[in-house]
Design a protein around this motif. Structure first.
Motif, PDB file in Angstrom:
ATOM      1  N   ALA A 215       0.808  -0.917  -0.189  1.00 34.56           N
ATOM      2  CA  ALA A 215       0.163   0.020  -0.092  1.00 34.56           C
ATOM      3  C   ALA A 215       1.087   1.802   0.138  1.00 34.56           C
ATOM      4  N   ALA A 216       1.897   1.706   0.890  1.00 32.03           N
ATOM      5  CA  ALA A 216       2.872   2.461   1.051  1.00 32.03           C
ATOM      6  C   ALA A 216       3.252   2.597  -0.494  1.00 32.03           C
ATOM      7  N   HIS A 217       4.068   1.266  -1.379  1.00 32.25           N
ATOM      8  CA  HIS A 217       4.386   1.700  -2.245  1.00 32.25           C
ATOM      9  C   HIS A 217       3.425   2.928  -3.440  1.00 32.25           C
ATOM     10  N   ARG A 218       2.248   2.271  -3.288  1.00 30.81           N
ATOM     11  CA  ARG A 218       1.368   2.404  -4.489  1.00 30.81           C
ATOM     12  C   ARG A 218       0.787   3.641  -4.391  1.00 30.81           C
ATOM     13  N   LEU A 219       1.111   3.950  -3.035  1.00 34.72           N
ATOM     14  CA  LEU A 219       0.532   5.746  -2.308  1.00 34.72           C
ATOM     15  C   LEU A 219       1.525   6.412  -2.693  1.00 34.72           C
ATOM     16  N   ARG A 220       2.856   6.352  -3.140  1.00 34.22           N
ATOM     17  CA  ARG A 220       3.935   7.088  -3.802  1.00 34.22           C
ATOM     18  C   ARG A 220       4.526   6.754  -4.792  1.00 34.22           C
ATOM     19  N   ALA A 221       3.757   5.692  -5.848  1.00 31.72           N
ATOM     20  CA  ALA A 221       4.441   5.733  -6.629  1.00 31.72           C
ATOM     21  C   ALA A 221       2.977   6.301  -7.995  1.00 31.72           C
ATOM     22  N   ASP A 222       1.707   5.811  -7.214  1.00 32.35           N
ATOM     23  CA  ASP A 222       0.850   6.212  -8.417  1.00 32.35           C
ATOM     24  C   ASP A 222       0.187   7.577  -8.030  1.00 32.35           C
ATOM     25  N   THR A 223       0.136   8.379  -7.366  1.00 30.53           N
ATOM     26  CA  THR A 223      -0.863   9.140  -7.001  1.00 30.53           C
ATOM     27  C   THR A 223      -2.144   9.633  -7.423  1.00 30.53           C
ATOM     28  N   ALA A 224      -2.326   9.173  -8.459  1.00 24.57           N
ATOM     29  CA  ALA A 224      -3.513   8.927  -9.834  1.00 24.57           C
ATOM     30  C   ALA A 224      -4.693   8.300  -9.241  1.00 24.57           C
ATOM     31  N   VAL A 225      -3.954   6.994  -8.471  1.00 19.85           N
ATOM     32  CA  VAL A 225      -4.878   6.101  -8.159  1.00 19.85           C
ATOM     33  C   VAL A 225      -5.154   6.226  -6.686  1.00 19.85           C
ATOM     34  N   SER A 226      -6.507   6.695  -5.893  1.00 16.74           N
ATOM     35  CA  SER A 226      -7.110   7.190  -4.986  1.00 16.74           C
ATOM     36  C   SER A 226      -7.022   5.905  -4.074  1.00 16.74           C
ATOM     37  N   ILE A 227      -7.035   6.378  -2.795  1.00 20.22           N
ATOM     38  CA  ILE A 227      -6.647   5.464  -1.072  1.00 20.22           C
ATOM     39  C   ILE A 227      -7.415   4.729  -1.233  1.00 20.22           C
ATOM     40  N   ALA A 228      -9.144   4.852  -1.544  1.00 22.32           N
ATOM     41  CA  ALA A 228     -10.038   3.237  -1.503  1.00 22.32           C
ATOM     42  C   ALA A 228      -9.429   3.124  -2.525  1.00 22.32           C
ATOM     43  N   GLY A 229      -9.169   3.273  -3.712  1.00 15.40           N
ATOM     44  CA  GLY A 229      -9.137   2.271  -4.572  1.00 15.40           C
ATOM     45  C   GLY A 229      -7.743   1.202  -4.323  1.00 15.40           C
ATOM     46  N   ILE A 230      -6.362   2.356  -3.495  1.00 14.86           N
ATOM     47  CA  ILE A 230      -5.727   1.051  -2.888  1.00 14.86           C
ATOM     48  C   ILE A 230      -5.769   0.162  -1.796  1.00 14.86           C
ATOM     49  N   ALA A 231      -7.193   0.917  -1.301  1.00 10.79           N
ATOM     50  CA  ALA A 231      -7.414  -0.173  -0.052  1.00 10.79           C
ATOM     51  C   ALA A 231      -7.709  -1.461  -0.802  1.00 10.79           C
ATOM     52  N   ALA A 232      -8.990  -1.027  -1.555  1.00 18.11           N
ATOM     53  CA  ALA A 232      -9.603  -2.668  -2.496  1.00 18.11           C
ATOM     54  C   ALA A 232      -8.413  -3.406  -2.734  1.00 18.11           C
ATOM     55  N   GLU A 233      -7.031  -3.062  -3.671  1.00 17.20           N
ATOM     56  CA  GLU A 233      -6.325  -3.488  -4.020  1.00 17.20           C
ATOM     57  C   GLU A 233      -5.022  -4.185  -3.572  1.00 17.20           C
ATOM     58  N   MET A 234      -5.416  -4.347  -2.157  1.00 21.88           N
ATOM     59  CA  MET A 234      -4.850  -4.726  -0.264  1.00 21.88           C
ATOM     60  C   MET A 234      -5.766  -5.451  -0.337  1.00 21.88           C
ATOM     61  N   GLY A 235      -6.709  -5.808  -0.605  1.00 16.03           N
ATOM     62  CA  GLY A 235      -7.157  -7.174   0.215  1.00 16.03           C
ATOM     63  C   GLY A 235      -8.329  -6.478   1.485  1.00 16.03           C
ATOM     64  N   TYR A 236      -8.394  -4.634   1.749  1.00 16.06           N
ATOM     65  CA  TYR A 236      -9.072  -4.500   2.989  1.00 16.06           C
ATOM     66  C   TYR A 236     -10.372  -4.194   2.733  1.00 16.06           C
ATOM     67  N   ALA A 237     -11.118  -3.954   3.505  1.00 18.48           N
ATOM     68  CA  ALA A 237     -12.961  -3.630   3.925  1.00 18.48           C
ATOM     69  C   ALA A 237     -13.125  -2.610   2.788  1.00 18.48           C
ATOM     70  N   ASP A 238     -12.306  -1.769   3.507  1.00 17.17           N
ATOM     71  CA  ASP A 238     -12.290   0.345   3.014  1.00 17.17           C
ATOM     72  C   ASP A 238     -11.092   0.752   3.155  1.00 17.17           C
ATOM     73  N   GLN A 239     -11.221   1.607   2.702  1.00 19.70           N
ATOM     74  CA  GLN A 239      -9.812   2.880   2.875  1.00 19.70           C
ATOM     75  C   GLN A 239     -10.424   2.782   5.182  1.00 19.70           C
ATOM     76  N   ALA A 240     -11.498   3.033   5.479  1.00 15.95           N
ATOM     77  CA  ALA A 240     -10.957   3.411   6.437  1.00 15.95           C
ATOM     78  C   ALA A 240      -9.900   2.323   7.796  1.00 15.95           C
ATOM     79  N   HIS A 241     -10.041   1.167   7.197  1.00 16.65           N
ATOM     80  CA  HIS A 241      -9.625  -0.376   7.619  1.00 16.65           C
ATOM     81  C   HIS A 241      -7.763  -0.136   7.280  1.00 16.65           C
ATOM     82  N   LEU A 242      -7.539   0.562   5.993  1.00 16.28           N
ATOM     83  CA  LEU A 242      -6.673   0.464   6.164  1.00 16.28           C
ATOM     84  C   LEU A 242      -5.552   1.674   6.408  1.00 16.28           C
ATOM     85  N   ALA A 243      -6.303   3.079   6.545  1.00 19.02           N
ATOM     86  CA  ALA A 243      -6.370   3.546   7.122  1.00 19.02           C
ATOM     87  C   ALA A 243      -5.730   3.383   8.991  1.00 19.02           C
ATOM     88  N   ALA A 244      -6.984   2.441   9.238  1.00 14.98           N
ATOM     89  CA  ALA A 244      -5.974   2.142  10.837  1.00 14.98           C
ATOM     90  C   ALA A 244      -5.097   1.313  10.844  1.00 14.98           C
TER      91      ALA A 244
END
Length: 262
Positions: A215-244
């Motif tokens: 997730a950290a790699h995607r956040l810094r490497a591809d700013t066009a992808v939303s945090i919610a989208g990255i959370a979904a890619e990583m298998g998180y239920a939603d953005q809030a779970h990734l943030a936690a």
């Protein structure tokens, strides 16, 4: 010996001195993930803080002061670099735990001295001789040869532990311990036992480490992808779970990390 770069693990790559990475030779691939080498030259009176979310593995680290065996990290860590120096290291695979007769759990967030005076002298000589700027591959090959000569082959249980780590690293869809146990045809208890014996961490901690690294790699490497989208890619239920998870392990939010990603 080919270079083997990997973008994960370092939270702010642009702040880190250049790292060389080399794959181990065929006879050592079950015991070493890769060799990594770094040189730094920091201006007098200044320090450079390197922030890491380390791989859940041990490292055998050679520096001018000696050799240390660093245990796995329980979470994010940092190191302050100062002056001019170097390090030549081997990131060890789980199977190397038994070969070295150590317990990763007892070394969690710690390091111990490792006695190999001949290896230290040889690497130091190579790093300090005139024109050592191109010695990276030679140092890795020397380190490879020493480990090949001194470590026994991986055992069947060590290879099983390697498979555990490789599966978590390769399959983003694995986000729960039950999924990993099913994928490896193991009971949850057997999986926990193997993970804690060879990695020093619970299997859920290993899974979360890789998902957060990615997730950290995607956040810094591809700013066009939303945090919610990255959370979904990583298998998180939603953005809030990734943030936690981000706040729990790193102490700040994914958005804060993305804004300071350099």
């Amino acid at each position: 010996m080919e270079s083997a770069p990997d973008p994960r693990g370092v939270l702010y790559p642009a702040r880190l001195p250049a790292i060389e990475r080399f794959s181990p030779g065929p006879g050592l691939q079950e015991l070493v993930s890769w060799f990594w080498l770094v040189d730094w030259n920091i201006a007098p009176g200044r320090t450079s803080r390197q922030e890491l979310l380390p791989f859940p593995q041990m490292n055998l680290v050679i520096e001018p002061e000696g050799i240390t065996l660093s245990g796995p990290a329980s979470g994010a860590s940092h190191r302050d670099l100062a002056g001019s120096s170097w390090a030549v290291s081997a990131m060890l695979r789980p199977a190397a735990t038994q070969a070295l007769n150590v317990s990763p759990a007892e070394l969690l967030d710690q390091e111990i001295q490792f006695s190999a005076p001949g290896l230290l002298a040889s690497i130091t000589r190579m790093k300090t001789q005139p024109g050592h700027g191109n010695s990276g591959s030679a140092c890795a090959e020397l380190f490879d040869s020493w480990l090949t000569a001194h470590l026994p082959a991986a055992t069947s249980s060590g290879l099983q532990a390697n498979k555990l780590l490789d599966t978590v690293a390769a399959e983003r869809g694995i986000v729960r311990v039950s999924q990993l146990a099913h994928r490896l045809s193991l009971s949850t208890r057997s999986l926990q036992r193997i993970s804690e014996r060879y990695l020093g961490l619970a299997p859920l901690a290993v899974i979360r480490r890789y998902r957060l690294q990615e997730a950290a790699h995607r956040l810094r490497a591809d700013t066009a992808v939303s945090i919610a989208g990255i959370a979904a890619e990583m298998g998180y239920a939603d953005q809030a779970h990734l943030a936690a998870d981000f706040r729990k392990v790193l102490g700040y939010s994914p958005d804060t990390y993305r804004k300071g990603r350099t």
